[in-house]
Design an enzyme around this catalytic site. Structure first.
Site, PDB file in Angstrom:
ATOM      1  N   GLU A  63       0.873  -1.176   0.000  1.00  0.00           N
ATOM      2  CA  GLU A  63       0.000   0.000   0.000  1.00  0.00           C
ATOM      3  C   GLU A  63       0.905   1.219   0.000  1.00  0.00           C
ATOM      4  O   GLU A  63       1.591   1.491   0.979  1.00  0.00           O
ATOM      5  CB  GLU A  63      -0.905  -0.001   1.242  1.00  0.00           C
ATOM      6  CG  GLU A  63      -1.821   1.218   1.314  1.00  0.00           C
ATOM      7  CD  GLU A  63      -2.614   1.260   2.615  1.00  0.00           C
ATOM      8  OE1 GLU A  63      -3.136   2.357   2.925  1.00  0.00           O
ATOM      9  OE2 GLU A  63      -2.700   0.232   3.311  1.00  0.00           O
ATOM     10  N   ASP A  74      -4.585  10.522   8.949  1.00  0.00           N
ATOM     11  CA  ASP A  74      -3.312   9.902   9.290  1.00  0.00           C
ATOM     12  C   ASP A  74      -2.861  10.302  10.689  1.00  0.00           C
ATOM     13  O   ASP A  74      -3.061  11.435  11.120  1.00  0.00           O
ATOM     14  CB  ASP A  74      -2.229  10.298   8.284  1.00  0.00           C
ATOM     15  CG  ASP A  74      -2.493   9.744   6.902  1.00  0.00           C
ATOM     16  OD1 ASP A  74      -3.057   8.642   6.818  1.00  0.00           O
ATOM     17  OD2 ASP A  74      -2.144  10.401   5.909  1.00  0.00           O
TER      18      ASP A  74
END
Length: 282
Positions: A63, A74
């Protein structure tokens, strides 16, 4: 309006290598290990080398994160890495360059994790064409919901790229069904509410969410957010099809470079091997 459904693993004449990889790993008695790293951190060359090292040490699917100026989902480790990549001059074309370099060296699917705005700014059709040309397998789009993914659905079907949508513990059953129908490759099962980051324990909500997804027809669910140890990988693969590790790998790259990433990947891969219980003595 219902979301278009791809009933098999072929779209645009292209077989989903992600689905093939997950199916193979499950048939072997283990599960898929998916490793996240951002492009361009700490440098473009090192990010390519780190991704190659993942596969060389047992990671099944890469990924690859595209740095973005507003990474709201994030955690601090990944945010710091992507902000450094941007400060170093990362451009979107570097993402395609990295994918091309990685796929030239390893035989593993490369999914791109990206917020949706950079794709729109680049042009959805152009992005899909360039991603396919570079050897990419598809996109994970954390801030795109199926309701608003019409352009991406069309482009991905035409090019044969995978679409990975998210399912969260807060999702209704109707939303889970929508994510299943819209996804190709797997459904990204969010193990906990909040931003990414390694945690000492993976929430029990992950198991419950996978059970809910199974109940409404999901055949490929991979769990992410918070996984950082071989024990957690093994625990996840006891009920899910794949385990996604991100922040722990990024931290290893931050602290110890490519060698540290390779060591951690090898350790994590041990948790993704044969997870079936041993047969009782006959």
């Amino acid at each position: 309006m219902s979301t278009p459904k791809i009933s098999d693993a072929v779209a645009g004449g292209v077989v989903s290598t992600v689905e093939q990889t997950i199916s193979r790993r499950r048939s072997e008695g283990g599960g898929a290990l998916i490793g996240y790293l951002p492009v361009g951190f700490p440098t473009l060359t090192e990010s390519i080398d780190a991704a190659v090292a993942l596969v060389a040490n047992g990671v099944d699917i890469i990924e690859l994160g595209l740095p973005y100026s507003d990474p709201v989902m994030d955690g601090p480790v990944i945010q710091a890495a992507t902000q450094q990549a941007l400060a170093n001059g990362f451009k979107l074309r570097h993402g395609f360059e990295a994918i091309r370099a990685i796929t030239a060296q390893v035989d593993a699917p490369v999914l791109v994790m990206t917020y949706w705005n950079p794709v729109v700014q680049y042009g959805v059709e152009r992005f899909a064409d360039d991603l396919r040309a570079a050897g990419g397998a598809g996109l994970i789009t954390p801030d795109l919901i199926p309701d608003e993914a019409g352009d991406w659905m069309e482009a991905s079907i035409r090019t044969g790229l995978d679409r990975v949508f998210l399912a969260a513990p807060s999702s209704s059953d109707a939303r889970l069904i929508q994510a299943i129908e819209a996804s190709r490759g797997f459904v990204y099962t969010v193990s906990t509410m909040g931003t990414t980051g390694a945690r000492a324990g993976v929430d029990a909500a992950a198991r419950i969410l996978v059970e809910r997804l199974r109940a409404v027809g999901c055949t490929s669910a991979c769990v992410g957010l918070g996984i950082s140890t071989p024990e957690q990988v093994r625990e996840i693969l006891g009920y899910a099809d794949g385990a996604i590790v991100g922040s722990a790998l990024v931290k290893a790259l931050t602290d110890g470079g490519v060698p540290a990433v390779a060591r951690l990947a090898l350790q994590l891969a041990a948790g993704a091997q044969d997870i079936r219980p041993a047969s009782s003595p006959g």
